[in-house]
Write a protein that holds these residues in place. Structure first.
Motif, PDB file in Angstrom:
ATOM      1  N   THR A  11       0.829  -1.192   0.000  1.00  0.00           N
ATOM      2  CA  THR A  11       0.000   0.000   0.000  1.00  0.00           C
ATOM      3  C   THR A  11       0.871   1.253   0.000  1.00  0.00           C
ATOM      4  O   THR A  11       1.848   1.338   0.735  1.00  0.00           O
ATOM      5  CB  THR A  11      -0.904   0.012   1.244  1.00  0.00           C
ATOM      6  OG1 THR A  11      -1.707  -1.155   1.214  1.00  0.00           O
ATOM      7  CG2 THR A  11      -1.774   1.237   1.293  1.00  0.00           C
ATOM      8  N   THR A  12       0.505   2.204  -0.825  1.00  0.00           N
ATOM      9  CA  THR A  12       1.193   3.488  -0.852  1.00  0.00           C
ATOM     10  C   THR A  12       0.385   4.474  -0.030  1.00  0.00           C
ATOM     11  O   THR A  12      -0.830   4.570  -0.196  1.00  0.00           O
ATOM     12  CB  THR A  12       1.298   3.998  -2.307  1.00  0.00           C
ATOM     13  OG1 THR A  12       1.973   3.012  -3.079  1.00  0.00           O
ATOM     14  CG2 THR A  12       2.041   5.311  -2.372  1.00  0.00           C
ATOM     15  N   ALA A  69      -0.821   4.587  13.705  1.00  0.00           N
ATOM     16  CA  ALA A  69      -0.072   4.194  12.510  1.00  0.00           C
ATOM     17  C   ALA A  69       0.681   2.889  12.731  1.00  0.00           C
ATOM     18  O   ALA A  69       0.709   2.020  11.856  1.00  0.00           O
ATOM     19  CB  ALA A  69       0.895   5.303  12.102  1.00  0.00           C
ATOM     20  N   THR A  70       1.263   2.728  13.909  1.00  0.00           N
ATOM     21  CA  THR A  70       2.043   1.515  14.193  1.00  0.00           C
ATOM     22  C   THR A  70       1.160   0.358  14.643  1.00  0.00           C
ATOM     23  O   THR A  70       1.619  -0.777  14.701  1.00  0.00           O
ATOM     24  CB  THR A  70       3.084   1.779  15.299  1.00  0.00           C
ATOM     25  OG1 THR A  70       2.398   2.108  16.512  1.00  0.00           O
ATOM     26  CG2 THR A  70       4.047   2.882  14.895  1.00  0.00           C
ATOM     27  N   VAL A  96       4.545  11.920  11.577  1.00  0.00           N
ATOM     28  CA  VAL A  96       4.771  11.949  10.123  1.00  0.00           C
ATOM     29  C   VAL A  96       5.502  10.683   9.679  1.00  0.00           C
ATOM     30  O   VAL A  96       5.097  10.022   8.714  1.00  0.00           O
ATOM     31  CB  VAL A  96       5.561  13.217   9.719  1.00  0.00           C
ATOM     32  CG1 VAL A  96       6.016  13.143   8.264  1.00  0.00           C
ATOM     33  CG2 VAL A  96       4.716  14.467   9.945  1.00  0.00           C
ATOM     34  N   ALA A  97       6.565  10.339  10.383  1.00  0.00           N
ATOM     35  CA  ALA A  97       7.353   9.163  10.009  1.00  0.00           C
ATOM     36  C   ALA A  97       6.511   7.886  10.084  1.00  0.00           C
ATOM     37  O   ALA A  97       6.600   7.022   9.200  1.00  0.00           O
ATOM     38  CB  ALA A  97       8.581   9.049  10.912  1.00  0.00           C
ATOM     39  N   GLU A 126       4.997   4.907   6.613  1.00  0.00           N
ATOM     40  CA  GLU A 126       5.199   3.469   6.436  1.00  0.00           C
ATOM     41  C   GLU A 126       3.976   2.878   5.731  1.00  0.00           C
ATOM     42  O   GLU A 126       2.843   3.088   6.175  1.00  0.00           O
ATOM     43  CB  GLU A 126       5.405   2.792   7.791  1.00  0.00           C
ATOM     44  CG  GLU A 126       6.670   3.226   8.498  1.00  0.00           C
ATOM     45  CD  GLU A 126       7.916   2.880   7.708  1.00  0.00           C
ATOM     46  OE1 GLU A 126       7.955   1.813   7.057  1.00  0.00           O
ATOM     47  OE2 GLU A 126       8.866   3.692   7.738  1.00  0.00           O
ATOM     48  N   PRO A 127       4.172   2.136   4.654  1.00  0.00           N
ATOM     49  CA  PRO A 127       3.032   1.563   3.927  1.00  0.00           C
ATOM     50  C   PRO A 127       2.108   0.717   4.808  1.00  0.00           C
ATOM     51  O   PRO A 127       0.890   0.731   4.631  1.00  0.00           O
ATOM     52  CB  PRO A 127       3.692   0.716   2.838  1.00  0.00           C
ATOM     53  CG  PRO A 127       5.017   1.367   2.618  1.00  0.00           C
ATOM     54  CD  PRO A 127       5.447   1.862   3.971  1.00  0.00           C
ATOM     55  N   GLU A 128       2.676   0.003   5.800  1.00  0.00           N
ATOM     56  CA  GLU A 128       1.858  -0.848   6.672  1.00  0.00           C
ATOM     57  C   GLU A 128       0.859  -0.045   7.502  1.00  0.00           C
ATOM     58  O   GLU A 128      -0.150  -0.586   7.954  1.00  0.00           O
ATOM     59  CB  GLU A 128       2.742  -1.665   7.636  1.00  0.00           C
ATOM     60  CG  GLU A 128       3.857  -2.437   7.000  1.00  0.00           C
ATOM     61  CD  GLU A 128       5.099  -1.579   6.723  1.00  0.00           C
ATOM     62  OE1 GLU A 128       5.606  -0.874   7.624  1.00  0.00           O
ATOM     63  OE2 GLU A 128       5.552  -1.608   5.572  1.00  0.00           O
TER      64      GLU A 128
END
Length: 190
Positions: A2-3, A55-56, A87-88, A92-94
């Motif tokens: 995934t982008t 995100a993680t 942001v970082a 990540e695509p995941e």
């Protein structure tokens, strides 16, 4: 793979710029969200970490709804660091795959990313307005948010957005986005 659909760096940088202009003399000023600048800074600390964990996906099953919290004494260092980490994490695509959880809410990861962008842009605007600073979020970010907020019910969404304020279609994109969150684009600190 995934982008990522969009990048949060411009929004995070705009918030960091506004936060760097906040002084302790501003702490008791009211924001357009009807909370103090101090409380908004505490909220920024909370949501930047919450959405980084979204995100993680490290908080799935463990996140809690946000509540009032005191402003950490090291806010001036922590907010920029947490913005960069946010942001970082979303680069990540995941981060964009499956579901994730933030604030006790489970939702598709791409939707959570938009919620994070909304928090950055709108609360950056809140802080800028309350402290009399200029604020110019990226047009690309505003376009994402306009698409997201376009179907907000007229009465708003309790706990998230107040009643929609009608803004002319020819008004600047920021004004239209702010109006969809129940904020008056003409709001100014008193």
């Amino acid at each position: 793979m995934t982008t990522p659909a969009f990048d949060m760096e411009a929004a995070a940088t705009a918030v960091e710029t506004v936060v760097s202009g906040v002084t302790e003399a501003d702490f008791e000023r009211r924001t357009p969200s009807e909370i103090t600048v101090r409380d908004m800074l505490a909220h920024v600390l909370s949501f930047t970490e919450g959405f980084r964990q979204g995100a993680t996906k490290e908080a799935i099953g463990r996140s809690q709804p946000p509540g009032p919290a005191p402003l950490a004494p090291d806010w001036r260092e922590r907010i920029p660091a947490q913005l960069k980490a946010l942001v970082a994490a979303w680069r990540e695509p995941e981060a964009w795959v499956g579901e994730t959880e933030v604030g006790g809410v489970l939702a598709p990861a791409p939707q959570m990313a938009i919620f994070a962008l909304d928090e950055l842009v709108i609360h950056g605007w809140d802080l800028a307005r309350a402290t009399g600073q200029p604020y110019s979020p990226a047009q690309e970010d505003l376009a994402v948010l306009l698409g997201f907020l376009r179907d907000t019910p007229r009465e708003g969404i309790p706990g998230l957005f107040g009643p929609v304020i009608d803004i002319p279609a020819e008004a600047p994109l920021l004004d239209r986005v702010v109006g969809l969150t129940g904020r008056d684009p003409a709001w100014a600190a008193t």
